[in-house]
Design a protein around this motif. Structure first.
Motif, PDB file in Angstrom:
ATOM      1  N   GLU A 586       0.840  -1.183   0.000  1.00 37.86           N
ATOM      2  CA  GLU A 586       0.000   0.000   0.000  1.00 37.86           C
ATOM      3  C   GLU A 586       0.885   1.247   0.000  1.00 37.86           C
ATOM      4  OE1 GLU A 586      -2.562  -0.282   3.315  1.00 37.86           O
ATOM      5  OE2 GLU A 586      -3.572  -2.093   2.606  1.00 37.86           O
ATOM      6  N   GLY A 587       0.617   2.104  -0.942  1.00 38.86           N
ATOM      7  CA  GLY A 587       1.341   3.367  -0.969  1.00 38.86           C
ATOM      8  C   GLY A 587       2.776   3.240  -1.418  1.00 38.86           C
ATOM      9  N   ASP A 588       3.150   2.084  -1.965  1.00 46.87           N
ATOM     10  CA  ASP A 588       4.526   1.908  -2.421  1.00 46.87           C
ATOM     11  C   ASP A 588       4.755   2.790  -3.644  1.00 46.87           C
ATOM     12  OD1 ASP A 588       6.988   1.073  -3.178  1.00 46.87           O
ATOM     13  OD2 ASP A 588       6.532  -1.078  -3.110  1.00 46.87           O
ATOM     14  N   GLY A 589       5.682   3.714  -3.527  1.00 48.51           N
ATOM     15  CA  GLY A 589       5.870   4.664  -4.610  1.00 48.51           C
ATOM     16  C   GLY A 589       6.879   4.219  -5.633  1.00 48.51           C
ATOM     17  N   GLU A 590       7.462   3.011  -5.466  1.00 45.85           N
ATOM     18  CA  GLU A 590       8.473   2.564  -6.408  1.00 45.85           C
ATOM     19  C   GLU A 590       7.834   2.224  -7.748  1.00 45.85           C
ATOM     20  OE1 GLU A 590      10.683  -0.651  -4.853  1.00 45.85           O
ATOM     21  OE2 GLU A 590      11.296   0.391  -3.031  1.00 45.85           O
ATOM     22  N   ALA A 591       8.652   2.230  -8.794  1.00 44.55           N
ATOM     23  CA  ALA A 591       8.167   1.870 -10.122  1.00 44.55           C
ATOM     24  C   ALA A 591       7.673   0.437 -10.125  1.00 44.55           C
ATOM     25  CB  ALA A 591       9.296   2.050 -11.139  1.00 44.55           C
ATOM     26  N   GLU A 592       6.688   0.162 -10.972  1.00 46.32           N
ATOM     27  CA  GLU A 592       6.132  -1.181 -11.064  1.00 46.32           C
ATOM     28  C   GLU A 592       7.217  -2.165 -11.509  1.00 46.32           C
ATOM     29  OE1 GLU A 592       3.064  -2.697 -10.584  1.00 46.32           O
ATOM     30  OE2 GLU A 592       2.683  -0.891  -9.416  1.00 46.32           O
ATOM     31  N   ARG A 593       7.222  -3.330 -10.911  1.00 44.72           N
ATOM     32  CA  ARG A 593       8.158  -4.369 -11.316  1.00 44.72           C
ATOM     33  C   ARG A 593       7.784  -4.879 -12.693  1.00 44.72           C
ATOM     34  NH1 ARG A 593      12.439  -5.084 -10.403  1.00 44.72           N
ATOM     35  NH2 ARG A 593      12.388  -7.334 -10.604  1.00 44.72           N
ATOM     36  N   PRO A 594       8.767  -5.221 -13.532  1.00 45.12           N
ATOM     37  CA  PRO A 594       8.426  -5.876 -14.807  1.00 45.12           C
ATOM     38  C   PRO A 594       7.800  -7.232 -14.526  1.00 45.12           C
ATOM     39  CG  PRO A 594      10.781  -6.025 -14.379  1.00 45.12           C
ATOM     40  CD  PRO A 594      10.213  -5.106 -13.328  1.00 45.12           C
ATOM     41  N   ASP A 595       7.020  -7.708 -15.468  1.00 43.18           N
ATOM     42  CA  ASP A 595       6.384  -9.013 -15.286  1.00 43.18           C
ATOM     43  C   ASP A 595       7.435 -10.118 -15.312  1.00 43.18           C
ATOM     44  OD1 ASP A 595       3.800  -8.111 -15.059  1.00 43.18           O
ATOM     45  OD2 ASP A 595       3.411  -8.210 -17.217  1.00 43.18           O
ATOM     46  N   PRO A 596       7.217 -11.179 -14.548  1.00 41.52           N
ATOM     47  CA  PRO A 596       8.127 -12.325 -14.630  1.00 41.52           C
ATOM     48  C   PRO A 596       8.064 -12.979 -16.000  1.00 41.52           C
ATOM     49  CG  PRO A 596       6.211 -12.851 -13.260  1.00 41.52           C
ATOM     50  CD  PRO A 596       6.146 -11.383 -13.562  1.00 41.52           C
ATOM     51  N   ALA A 701      -1.966 -15.238  -7.001  1.00 34.27           N
ATOM     52  CA  ALA A 701      -1.517 -13.868  -7.257  1.00 34.27           C
ATOM     53  C   ALA A 701      -2.682 -12.898  -7.154  1.00 34.27           C
ATOM     54  CB  ALA A 701      -0.867 -13.777  -8.633  1.00 34.27           C
ATOM     55  N   GLY A 702      -3.844 -13.320  -7.671  1.00 38.17           N
ATOM     56  CA  GLY A 702      -5.024 -12.469  -7.569  1.00 38.17           C
ATOM     57  C   GLY A 702      -5.475 -12.295  -6.138  1.00 38.17           C
ATOM     58  N   PHE A 708       0.275 -10.026 -11.124  1.00 37.57           N
ATOM     59  CA  PHE A 708       0.989 -10.715 -12.200  1.00 37.57           C
ATOM     60  C   PHE A 708       0.078 -11.621 -13.029  1.00 37.57           C
ATOM     61  CE2 PHE A 708       4.576 -10.565  -8.921  1.00 37.57           C
ATOM     62  CZ  PHE A 708       5.045  -9.351  -9.400  1.00 37.57           C
ATOM     63  N   ALA A 709      -1.214 -11.541 -12.808  1.00 39.90           N
ATOM     64  CA  ALA A 709      -2.121 -12.502 -13.438  1.00 39.90           C
ATOM     65  C   ALA A 709      -1.978 -12.571 -14.958  1.00 39.90           C
ATOM     66  CB  ALA A 709      -3.563 -12.193 -13.045  1.00 39.90           C
ATOM     67  N   PRO A 710      -1.889 -11.439 -15.688  1.00 41.72           N
ATOM     68  CA  PRO A 710      -1.771 -11.545 -17.150  1.00 41.72           C
ATOM     69  C   PRO A 710      -0.516 -12.290 -17.593  1.00 41.72           C
ATOM     70  CG  PRO A 710      -2.469  -9.336 -16.523  1.00 41.72           C
ATOM     71  CD  PRO A 710      -2.075 -10.035 -15.254  1.00 41.72           C
ATOM     72  N   ALA A 711       0.612 -12.041 -16.934  1.00 45.71           N
ATOM     73  CA  ALA A 711       1.863 -12.716 -17.313  1.00 45.71           C
ATOM     74  C   ALA A 711       1.778 -14.203 -17.021  1.00 45.71           C
ATOM     75  CB  ALA A 711       3.045 -12.097 -16.569  1.00 45.71           C
ATOM     76  N   ILE A 712       1.190 -14.545 -15.885  1.00 43.95           N
ATOM     77  CA  ILE A 712       1.052 -15.961 -15.536  1.00 43.95           C
ATOM     78  C   ILE A 712       0.109 -16.641 -16.514  1.00 43.95           C
ATOM     79  CG2 ILE A 712       0.271 -17.569 -13.766  1.00 43.95           C
ATOM     80  CD1 ILE A 712       1.021 -15.422 -11.675  1.00 43.95           C
ATOM     81  N   ARG A 713      -0.985 -15.959 -16.857  1.00 43.58           N
ATOM     82  CA  ARG A 713      -1.951 -16.541 -17.788  1.00 43.58           C
ATOM     83  C   ARG A 713      -1.316 -16.779 -19.150  1.00 43.58           C
ATOM     84  NH1 ARG A 713      -5.369 -12.548 -18.002  1.00 43.58           N
ATOM     85  NH2 ARG A 713      -6.109 -13.083 -15.906  1.00 43.58           N
ATOM     86  N   GLU A 714      -0.516 -15.809 -19.617  1.00 44.14           N
ATOM     87  CA  GLU A 714       0.128 -15.968 -20.924  1.00 44.14           C
ATOM     88  C   GLU A 714       1.102 -17.154 -20.908  1.00 44.14           C
ATOM     89  OE1 GLU A 714       3.513 -13.532 -23.096  1.00 44.14           O
ATOM     90  OE2 GLU A 714       1.563 -12.523 -23.277  1.00 44.14           O
ATOM     91  N   ALA A 715       1.889 -17.289 -19.849  1.00 45.59           N
ATOM     92  CA  ALA A 715       2.818 -18.425 -19.762  1.00 45.59           C
ATOM     93  C   ALA A 715       2.055 -19.742 -19.743  1.00 45.59           C
ATOM     94  CB  ALA A 715       3.680 -18.295 -18.510  1.00 45.59           C
ATOM     95  N   ARG A 716       0.918 -19.753 -19.057  1.00 44.84           N
ATOM     96  CA  ARG A 716       0.108 -20.981 -18.992  1.00 44.84           C
ATOM     97  C   ARG A 716      -0.456 -21.326 -20.363  1.00 44.84           C
ATOM     98  NH1 ARG A 716      -5.163 -21.447 -18.758  1.00 44.84           N
ATOM     99  NH2 ARG A 716      -5.510 -19.312 -18.038  1.00 44.84           N
ATOM    100  N   VAL A 717      -1.006 -20.347 -21.059  1.00 48.67           N
ATOM    101  CA  VAL A 717      -1.611 -20.606 -22.370  1.00 48.67           C
ATOM    102  C   VAL A 717      -0.554 -21.023 -23.375  1.00 48.67           C
ATOM    103  CG1 VAL A 717      -2.881 -19.547 -24.284  1.00 48.67           C
ATOM    104  CG2 VAL A 717      -3.577 -19.098 -21.930  1.00 48.67           C
ATOM    105  N   ARG A 718       0.616 -20.388 -23.303  1.00 49.40           N
ATOM    106  CA  ARG A 718       1.690 -20.785 -24.222  1.00 49.40           C
ATOM    107  C   ARG A 718       2.092 -22.241 -23.998  1.00 49.40           C
ATOM    108  NH1 ARG A 718       6.736 -17.114 -24.047  1.00 49.40           N
ATOM    109  NH2 ARG A 718       7.349 -18.726 -25.566  1.00 49.40           N
ATOM    110  N   ALA A 719       2.182 -22.655 -22.735  1.00 47.93           N
ATOM    111  CA  ALA A 719       2.510 -24.052 -22.444  1.00 47.93           C
ATOM    112  C   ALA A 719       1.388 -24.974 -22.886  1.00 47.93           C
ATOM    113  CB  ALA A 719       2.781 -24.219 -20.951  1.00 47.93           C
TER     114      ALA A 719
END
Length: 822
Positions: A586-596, A701-702, A708-719
């Motif tokens: 909450e309130g973390d002002g750092e830049a968003e982490r890139p997706d795994p 994650a949700g 990270f849900a979109p990145a995880i979903r993409e990795a799952r669908v690709r597999a």
């Protein structure tokens, strides 16, 4: 007993059985009826293979449905579920509705509510209980097939706990347990409050013995000549001798490599005995096998089948195994060399069974160990098919007179070992304690103990305190990981599953897998953990010896090993709870982490106890250390030091992740098989596991708000589809799959919306002029006019590879989306 005299069953059953040639019951079946199996009595039937156990179960279920009830048939294997479905679907002509469910552990299976008979694996039934399937309360009869598998360290606890839960849900539930002949059938009957039918009767004679020198030595003391010719192996001599009597042979060996090598050699023995008609039919089956996958495994199997031999192991694709089993039952294939998974219930009888290898590697013992008597007797029970064989013969092979004596003492004359519960092990209890509390079967420490007192373990143990000690350790572990809470409403004895604990239980995850995934996702969110550490990444709870895992059995059954893995988050240095993480975020002002990345996510789930990792071969360690250093920025969580005892497991997970990355990058199947020394079935198993585990990671994650849900979903669908990022939408269209998606994309059709509106000539060209395939795909995607009459393929859209890699045929309208060409 005449079938017309069976009480309480539907009126049509006697005529149906008579139409199948069954006029009277076998003695064990009649004994079961006399014990009340058709009147709702609990029953344990401990009888040999091929002695009619399935009909006993069928009578119980049909009688229960006839009284207005609902029946559940629990099987140990997915393949066995399909076999039983075919058996029970014969009754649909009389108005019965049969359903089968073996996957999707997050579903409560609402569609099964209308079924009269449901067939499912024990893991699926466990997941249905966890997901509170309301129709389970309507069950009046449950059948547990191969119930002696409660002795199995991996799967036994799930079956044991599931039966205990079903009986608690429905106090009047009829329980029918079917078992091979075991040493303590009365113990199972006592546990289930059941009548016992314990019989060694078989419809045809089973002769057990040992081949030594130039003769068969049988258990009754008789001997008969079976010569081994010059340069001939004893197994080949037995197969040749069996063929001369128009019989088939099932050979059990201790590894996949041995199964493939034995099939290749035995094909030379079989081929001269084939008729021209058999050769033609076998060529057709071999062509079907080659169509399953473009791998060396597929080609080697097809070559053997053309000569009347085959191998069978978990590295084969499911279609491979089905084709082999069907052809062997039809006696087209004359000999199958198999690993022991084929002995676990699938209906594949033969004239002779040869247990060639009676030792196999046991990692916990650090070497070769003898098979159990029960397992060998299970193999031997495959010998002899009623109505086809005059007798069955099961043989071991001896190389010396001393070994001849040893094999008689150890196996031929020996009784099977007693079945013993494996519930009081940490991997089993941490999973089932959470599920028991989350699904409402216990809400206090005392209630949990009372539930566990209903298990087979409690009825067998003389160490009353051991279960309680392990239970308390696991409660502490679950509490530390915020899966469970104590002391609700001021009651210090109260136990409650947290929201996160409910999610973990519903997802059918081992809590240690969930802890590993959460810890990795947390570390990535904070930007921590990718640098190497100089000590263990974390501390595990009280360690216990883990059972050896049979890789073939684990993959075949669709489950991974339940064992401690490096990565337990409970007592990790700098451990941060989920609630603390939420506060920090909450309130973390750092830049968003890139997706795994996909590799990082595949590696994360490959580290969990729910994923069976690939072995590191000689030379692999150096290769994957280099890969680890090259891509260490992608890992979710700390990479242990190479001096850490967990490092080798960590690298095994990396090898598994790299294979999945190759698959999701459209590397062809033959290259994957050769690079990682795997078969099509191995890839299928890994892909299914990663789909499930990444789906679970997405849910976690949700729940934790990690984003990270979109990145995880993409990795799952690709597999899932085996494709690169740009093809995920196209490959999801039923009937497309990885190779067709690439061809369509290269022809300029980049997603399903464009495919829906595409020029039909371009689609037909991209699909190499295959009209039926093109029509089916366009119909599936919702094209306004999928018909291909008078459509000419666009030559510019035709792919460069003229043979297309051999992955498709004109009649191939099956959905490839799950595993591409595997």
């Amino acid at each position: 007993m005449d079938v017309a005299d069976i009480p309480s069953v539907p009126d049509w059953l006697a005529e149906h059985l008579q139409g199948e040639g069954v006029e009277s019951l076998y003695p064990p079946q009649a004994e079961a009826v006399e014990a009340g199996v058709t009147d709702g009595s609990n029953l344990v039937a401990s009888v040999p293979t091929a002695s009619g156990k399935t009909l006993v179960a069928t009578l119980a279920m049909l009688a229960s449905v006839n009284r207005g009830g609902k029946a559940l048939y629990i099987v140990p294997l997915r393949a066995l579920a399909s076999e039983k479905r075919e058996e029970f679907e014969r009754f649909e002509q009389y108005g019965l509705d049969v359903g089968v469910s073996t996957g999707n552990y997050e579903s409560e299976g609402g569609w099964l509510a209308s079924k009269d008979i449901v067939v499912a694996t024990s893991e699926k039934v466990d997941s249905l209980v966890r997901n509170d399937a309301p129709w389970l309360n309507e069950l009046t009869c449950v059948v547990s097939d191969e119930v002696h598998l409660v002795d199995d360290p991996e799967r036994g606890p799930t079956l044991e706990v599931t039966l205990a839960k079903l009986r608690q849900l429905n106090p009047d539930l009829q329980t029918v347990a079917l078992s091979a002949t075991i040493g303590n059938a009365e113990a199972l009957a006592d546990w289930l409050d059941a009548e016992l039918v314990d019989s060694d009767w078989r419809p045809i004679d089973l002769k057990k013995g040992v081949h030594y020198g130039q003769a068969l030595h049988l258990e009754d003391g008789s001997q008969s000549e079976l010569p081994v010719r010059n340069s001939e192996k004893p197994t080949a001599a037995i197969v040749r001798n069996t063929l001369e009597d128009d019989g088939s042979t099932l050979v059990f060996v201790n590894s996949r490599r041995n199964a493939e090598a034995a099939a290749g050699r035995l094909a030379n023995t079989v081929e001269p005995h084939l008729t021209p008609e058999e050769r033609e039919r076998l060529r057709g089956i071999a062509d079907e096998i080659r169509d399953v996958s473009d791998t060396e495994t597929s080609e080697d199997l097809a070559d053997a089948v053309e000569s009347g031999a085959a191998f069978h192991h978990a590295g084969c694709a499911s279609d491979h195994r089905s084709l082999v089993e069907d052809a062997f039952r039809d006696r087209l294939i004359k000999v199958v060399a198999a690993t022991p998974t084929l002995a676990a219930g699938v209906n594949t009888p033969s004239r002779r069974v040869v247990v060639r290898d009676w030792r196999r590697y046991d990692g916990t013992a650090g070497g070769m160990q003898p098979l159990s008597v029960l397992e060998v007797h299970q193999m031997m029970g495959r010998a002899g098919r009623p109505g086809r064989d005059p007798y069955g013969e099961a043989l071991l092979l001896a190389n010396s007179h001393d070994e001849l004596d040893e094999l008689f003492e150890r196996y031929v004359w020996a009784d099977p070992e007693p079945v013993e519960s494996k519930l009081a092990a940490e991997p089993a209890l941490r999973t089932h304690i959470l599920a028991t509390v989350a699904s409402g079967f216990a809400n206090s420490r005392e209630g949990l103990l009372e539930f566990l007192e209903r298990t087979l373990y409690a009825s067998q143990t003389t160490e009353r305190g051991r279960l309680e000690r392990v239970m308390d350790d696991m409660i502490e572990y679950l509490e530390l990981n915020e899966f469970m809470e104590r002391g609700a409403d001021g009651d210090p004895d109260a136990l409650t599953a947290t929201s996160l604990g409910h999610t973990v239980s519903r997802l059918y995850l081992d809590p240690m897998s969930a802890a590993e995934v959460i810890d990795g996702l947390r570390a990535w969110k904070r930007g921590e953990g990718r640098a190497r550490t100089e000590g263990p990444a974390r501390t595990e709870p009280e360690p216990t010896a883990e059972p050896a895992v049979d890789a073939d059995a684990a993959e075949e059954n669709g489950v991974g090993p339940e064992g401690a893995e490096p990565g337990d988050a409970a007592e990790a240095p700098g451990f941060t709870t989920a609630s603390e993480l939420a506060t920090e975020s909450e309130g973390d002002g750092e830049a968003e982490r890139p997706d795994p990345t996909a590799l990082g996510l595949y590696h994360l789930v490959a580290r969990t106890p729910d994923m069976y990792e690939l072995y590191l071969r000689s030379g692999d360690e150096e290769e994957y250390q280099e890969l680890a250093f090259e891509r260490e920025e992608e890992f979710l969580g700390a990479m242990p030091s190479e001096f850490d005892p967990t490092f080798e497991d960590w690298l095994s997970a990396l090898k598994t992740a790299r294979m999945l990355e190759d698959w999701a990058s459209e590397v062809d199947e033959e290259t994957i098989a050769e690079r990682y020394d795997v078969g099509p079935g191995d890839v299928r198993g890994k892909v299914e596991s990663v789909q499930w585990l990444l789906g679970a990671a997405e849910s976690l994650a949700g729940e934790l708000g990690l984003g990270f849900a979109p990145a995880i979903r993409e990795a799952r669908v690709r597999a899932e589809h085996g494709v690169s990022e740009e093809l995920t939408d196209l490959a999801g269209v039923r009937g497309v799959g990885r190779k067709r998606a690439r061809r369509l994309y290269d022809a300029g059709i980049t997603d399903r919306a464009e495919l829906r509106e595409a020029d039909k000539s371009v689609v037909l060209g991209a699909l190499r002029g295959r009209e039926r395939t093109a029509e089916t795909i366009l119909e599936n995607v919702g094209h306004r006019n999928p018909a291909m009459e008078e459509v000419e393929p666009d030559a510019d859209a035709r792919p460069d590879d003229p043979d297309g890699g051999g992955d498709e045929t004109d009649s191939d309208d099956e959905d490839q989306s799950s595993l591409g060409d595997f």
